[in-house]
Design a protein around this motif. Structure first.
Motif, short mmCIF file in Angstrom:
data_model
loop_
_atom_site.label_atom_id
_atom_site.label_comp_id
_atom_site.label_asym_id
_atom_site.label_seq_id
_atom_site.Cartn_x
_atom_site.Cartn_y
_atom_site.Cartn_z
N SER A 194 0.81 -1.21 0.00
CA SER A 194 0.00 0.00 0.00
C SER A 194 0.84 1.26 0.00
CB SER A 194 -0.92 0.03 1.23
OG SER A 194 -2.05 -0.77 1.00
N ALA A 195 0.33 2.24 -0.70
CA ALA A 195 1.01 3.53 -0.80
C ALA A 195 0.34 4.56 0.09
CB ALA A 195 0.98 4.02 -2.25
N ILE A 199 4.59 8.68 -0.43
CA ILE A 199 5.11 8.49 -1.80
C ILE A 199 5.34 9.83 -2.48
CG2 ILE A 199 4.06 6.20 -2.06
CD1 ILE A 199 2.05 7.50 -4.03
N ASN A 204 5.01 8.29 -8.28
CA ASN A 204 5.70 7.28 -7.47
C ASN A 204 4.83 6.08 -7.13
OD1 ASN A 204 8.08 8.71 -7.48
ND2 ASN A 204 7.58 9.85 -5.61
N LEU A 205 3.55 6.16 -7.47
CA LEU A 205 2.68 5.02 -7.21
C LEU A 205 3.17 3.80 -7.99
CD1 LEU A 205 0.11 4.27 -5.65
CD2 LEU A 205 -1.18 4.74 -7.71
N VAL A 208 5.36 1.31 -6.26
CA VAL A 208 4.59 0.51 -5.31
C VAL A 208 3.86 -0.61 -6.07
CG1 VAL A 208 2.65 0.55 -3.69
CG2 VAL A 208 4.33 2.42 -3.70
N TYR A 219 -1.85 -3.75 -5.27
CA TYR A 219 -1.47 -2.55 -4.53
C TYR A 219 -2.71 -1.91 -3.90
CZ TYR A 219 -3.06 0.75 -8.15
OH TYR A 219 -3.82 1.49 -9.03
N ALA A 221 -3.95 1.56 -1.08
CA ALA A 221 -3.61 2.96 -0.83
C ALA A 221 -4.25 3.42 0.48
CB ALA A 221 -4.10 3.84 -1.97
N CYS A 252 3.84 1.44 2.60
CA CYS A 252 4.89 2.31 2.08
C CYS A 252 4.54 3.78 2.31
CB CYS A 252 5.07 2.07 0.59
SG CYS A 252 5.39 0.35 0.18
N LEU A 293 11.57 5.59 0.21
CA LEU A 293 10.85 4.68 -0.69
C LEU A 293 11.41 4.67 -2.10
CD1 LEU A 293 7.25 5.74 0.24
CD2 LEU A 293 8.33 3.56 0.77
#
Lengths: 307, 257
Positions: A194-195, A199, A204-205, A208, A219, A221, A252, A293
């Motif tokens: 998970s973001a 991030i 930047n996703l 992840v 993934y 969020a 993350c 990250l």
């Protein structure tokens, strides 16, 4: 000590938070009674008096009328404490009751220490003990903070209640809008990466997402990422999103707001990657990696792919 | 249309917090301050309403030390017309009942048609002040909104419930709404608007002139929660960390099998 528990009901169902109120009263050793705007077709499993108002007549959401129904019960039962869940229903109704009663309201209680309620401050980074200056108090309980150790049981003594203050209705409830259908069912994934806000930017996703793929998972969020439209709502983990318990959860750049923790803390193994080693996510993480990250995730992904 | 938006200045939640000497709150020194995140959505919605209804007047109110004026200037740059700073050195010690009483006292003779607040503050998080203000003023309130529309004196809003469900509700102005995250997309102030904001009216009122009640509660003690679980904390060079993590996942989970 007598506590009046304000149970919750939605869309024809009694909500599970009702039993957290019972667990709280049990822990205090308090005598209790329960209040519910609901239906006799979905009664709580609870041994005690239940004051029941018909939601068909008074609506599932109508603050002014529910307030009057509840005040009538308070006048009769004279509880020292009125207990709500800290939920969209509880935090809406509780201040209305507290003000009329002239009572202190302590919000989002996580525990009681020596009879004193404790509440979180600053995204749970701090805690505070709250001293009420009034004899009677209103409390709202953090979701998941109190739980029954056994399955709920019992049957209430039901007393139907009414009010003639229907004319006081100020808010018209027009129905529910269900969560968006479609998207991803995260509850089926063995691995979720998970973001969070950490991030930094939507681009930047991707780092992840590729790690999630390399680990054979999906993934997810946190709320800020979804609110910023960087990810679809179906990816959101937490109180207002999905509740998940995968074999591995990798958080993350997620600080660990209680609303997020409530949605993932039952995961079998939790890894957190964060630059702030004091972040509340550390409370639930099995491993906390203090790292950036953008540097760390691509390296980890390569190494996982090479296995 | 007269609109009020109430904001709070809070520390950045990523800050390293310290406890103050009395042990009753966090130390206000050496923190980065910003607008309470929920209030950013409240300001944006209030500005959108002002833009929608011609001839509207939008006041932003904030309680606190002199430094809160910095946060108020942001609200003015985003589109509020005037600011009311309720000067209070000890606002952090006031309970939600006192804060709401101060705002309700200020608002009582102003005839606001709509009042916006955040649904809670990021530091105290009691989620009481907005609803209390409305109750004190005898107006309806809708809490935790994620959608807002106004037409012909009617407010249509969506409340966010648990599990992604929303409740559709309506009420009539004058009313108060408390704003949840994600309600809208808060705009950034532009440089010309930041310059213009410096010329906008920013009144200062002493809190003593508005505070007529006593606190119902106080913080007896504030402290850091005990670390539970005792998870492993790893620091170091990224390649090393990745190797260590892979070994841990091999040992403790089945996901790399």
């Amino acid at each position: 000590m007598k506590a009046l528990l304000v149970a919750e009901y939605r869309d024809g169902q009694l909500l599970g938070s009702t039993y957290e109120l019972v667990a709280f009263a049990n822990q205090l050793g308090a005598e209790s009674a329960m209040f519910l705007v609901g239906s006799d077709s979905a009664l709580p499993q609870y041994d005690g008096p239940l004051y029941l108002a018909d939601s068909g007549k008074y609506s599932e959401f109508n603050p002014a009328v529910h307030k009057q129904l509840l005040l009538d019960v308070i006048a009769k039962e004279q509880p020292e404490m009125v207990v709500f869940a800290h939920s969209s229903y509880g935090w809406d109704l509780a201040p209305r009751i507290a003000l009329t009663l002239g009572a202190a309201q302590v919000s989002e209680v996580v525990e009681i220490v020596d009879g004193v309620p404790v509440a979180p401050v600053c995204n749970s980074k701090l805690r505070r003990q709250v001293k009420a200056n009034t004899d009677r108090t209103v409390v709202t309980l953090q979701a998941g903070a109190f739980g029954l150790s056994d399955e709920p049981s019992g049957s209430p003594t039901v007393e139907m209640i009414d009010t003639d203050s229907d004319s006081a209705a100020q808010i018209e409830f027009c129905g529910y809008e269900e969560a968006e259908a479609g998207g991803v069912d995260l509850s089926k994934a063995d691995v979720i990466v998970s973001a969070g806000r950490g991030i930094g930017k939507p681009e930047n996703l991707e780092i992840v997402e590729v790690l999630a793929k390399a680990l054979g998972g999906e993934y997810g969020a946190s709320r800020p990422v979804v609110d910023s439209d960087w990810a679809d709502h179906s990816r959101q983990v937490g109180t207002t999103g999905q509740t998940v318990s995968p074999k591995l959860y990798v958080a993350c750049g997620i600080s660990g707001a209680i609303q997020h923790l409530a949605g993932m803390k039952k995961s079998e193994f939790i890894v957190a990657i964060n630059t702030d080693k004091d972040a509340p996510i550390g409370e639930v993480a099995d491993v906390l990696l203090v790292a950036d990250l953008k540097q760390f995730l691509p390296v980890l992904t390569e190494k996982v792919r090479a296995l | 249309m007269k609109i009020l938006v109430c904001i709070k200045q809070v520390p950045d939640m990523e800050s390293k917090f310290k406890i103050n000497a009395e042990g009753t709150w966090y130390d206000g020194i050496d923190l980065a301050w910003r607008m309470n995140e929920y209030d950013e959505y409240a300001v944006e919605q209030a500005v959108q309403l002002k833009e929608q209804v011609a001839g509207s007047d939008l006041t932003v109110l904030c309680i606190g030390r002199q430094q809160v004026q910095e946060t108020m200037k942001k609200a003015l740059a985003i589109g509020c017309d005037r600011g009311v700073h309720v000067a209070d050195e000890n606002s952090h010690q006031k309970d939600p009942f006192e804060i709401a009483s101060v705002i309700a006292e200020f608002a009582s003779d102003k005839g606001f048609d709509l009042i916006f607040t955040g649904m809670q503050s990021q530091d105290r998080g009691s989620a009481q002040v907005g609803v209390l203000i409305a109750e004190m003023l005898g107006m309806p309130s809708i809490s935790t909104i994620v959608d807002f529309a106004f037409a012909d004196g009617q407010i249509s809003a969506k409340r966010e419930l648990e599990g992604g469900i929303k409740a559709l509700v309506k009420t009539t102005a004058p009313a108060l709404v408390t704003c949840q995250l994600g309600l809208n997309t808060p705009r950034y102030p532009t440089l010309p608007n930041i310059m213009k904001a410096k010329k906008k009216e920013l009144l200062s009122v002493e809190v003593a002139d508005l505070l007529k009640v006593e606190a119902k509660q106080e913080t007896a003690k504030i402290y850091f929660p005990e670390k539970k679980g005792g998870g492993l904390v790893l620091e170091g060079e990224v390649a090393d960390l990745a190797d260590q993590l892979i070994q841990i996942l091999k040992d403790k989970t089945a996901v790399l099998a």
